[in-house]
Scaffold this active site. Structure first.
Site, PDB file in Angstrom:
ATOM      1  N   TYR A 157       0.831  -1.202   0.000  1.00 40.81           N
ATOM      2  CA  TYR A 157       0.000   0.000   0.000  1.00 40.81           C
ATOM      3  C   TYR A 157       0.871   1.259   0.000  1.00 40.81           C
ATOM      4  CZ  TYR A 157      -3.924   3.047   1.299  1.00 40.81           C
ATOM      5  OH  TYR A 157      -4.887   4.023   1.325  1.00 40.81           O
ATOM      6  N   LYS A 161       1.020   4.137  -2.951  1.00 38.22           N
ATOM      7  CA  LYS A 161       0.662   5.534  -2.699  1.00 38.22           C
ATOM      8  C   LYS A 161       1.845   6.482  -2.885  1.00 38.22           C
ATOM      9  CE  LYS A 161      -3.670   4.780  -1.911  1.00 38.22           C
ATOM     10  NZ  LYS A 161      -4.681   5.260  -2.876  1.00 38.22           N
TER      11      LYS A 161
END
Length: 256
Positions: A157, A161
């Site tokens: 993640y 991002k």
């Protein structure tokens, strides 16, 4: 909430628009006059968001697409242009989590998060820029995260991002000369079904996690989808036309 009509005559696509932050963004843009294409894995998933917009007098249509796949993205953008005649705003919001420590993280955990969170932003931006460049106008706002700076159990993640931040900075350079602004929003702790699910997955009560998060945040509350929607709306509006290539942290002043 009293809002202006900054997006009267504008058309927006919001990926992952069925729930949470995506639904709030869709509703905010529609409330300010935009016609909104609510994109999610299936059109049925976006039905509730569309119904809420229509009930409030706005215009929206739900579309089904896997925005991590090139063919789906091409079909989605073509369908939106056929329905509304153009595209002015793209919000790359689609995102998932598959949290685990590195030694437990599978190839599938890694690939699925990178594909949905980062690859989709690339594919959607590449397809929409054709229209933005031709009309010499466009706004791209992508969702990054505070986790881009690193968060235990979120290697996939965090990488996705952080990638959104790099993609945003680069696209702003390439597309700026054609009247296109490209920015990102990096939320801190936002109370959504996803964060509630994360709490349960690690054995915590969601309300207790919210309370703890609020206590660590200088403004002493957690964020809500509407906080992110307001920031996205600002970046998608013409008054922010001299802001590009930026990732705006929206986290109540938290420094970690």
């Amino acid at each position: 909430m009293n809002v202006s009509k900054r997006f009267e005559g504008k058309v927006a696509i919001v990926t992952g628009g069925a729930q949470g932050i995506g639904a709030a963004i869709s509703q905010r843009l529609a409330a300010e006059g935009a016609a909104v294409a609510v994109a999610d894995l299936t059109a049925e998933r976006g039905g509730e968001t569309v119904a809420a917009i229509v009930k409030d007098g706005g215009r929206a249509v739900a579309y089904g697409a896997d925005v991590s796949k090139t063919e789906d993205v091409q079909s989605l953008v073509a369908a939106v242009v056929a329905e509304f005649g153009k595209i002015d705003i793209l919000v790359n919001n689609a995102g998932i989590t598959r949290d685990n420590l590195l030694f437990k993280m599978t190839d599938e955990d890694w690939d699925s998060v990178i594909n949905v969170n980062l690859r989709s932003a690339f594919l959607m931006s590449r397809e929409c820029q054709k229209h933005f460049v031709a009309q010499k106008y466009g706004k791209i706002v992508s969702l990054s995260s505070r986790s881009a700076l690193g968060n235990r159990g979120q290697a996939n993640y965090a990488a996705s991002k952080a990638g959104v931040m790099g993609l945003t900075a680069t696209l702003s350079i390439e597309l700026g000369p054609f009247g296109v602004n490209v920015n990102a929003v990096a939320p801190g702790y936002i109370a959504t079904a996803m964060t509630d699910a994360t709490a349960r997955r690690i054995g915590l009560d969601p309300e207790e996690l919210k309370k703890a998060a609020a206590g660590e945040t200088p403004v002493r509350r957690v964020g809500y989808p509407e906080d992110i929607a307001a920031t996205v709306a600002f970046l998608a509006a013409d008054e922010s036309s001299f802001i590009s290539g930026q990732t705006i942290q929206v986290n109540g002043g938290a420094n970690r």
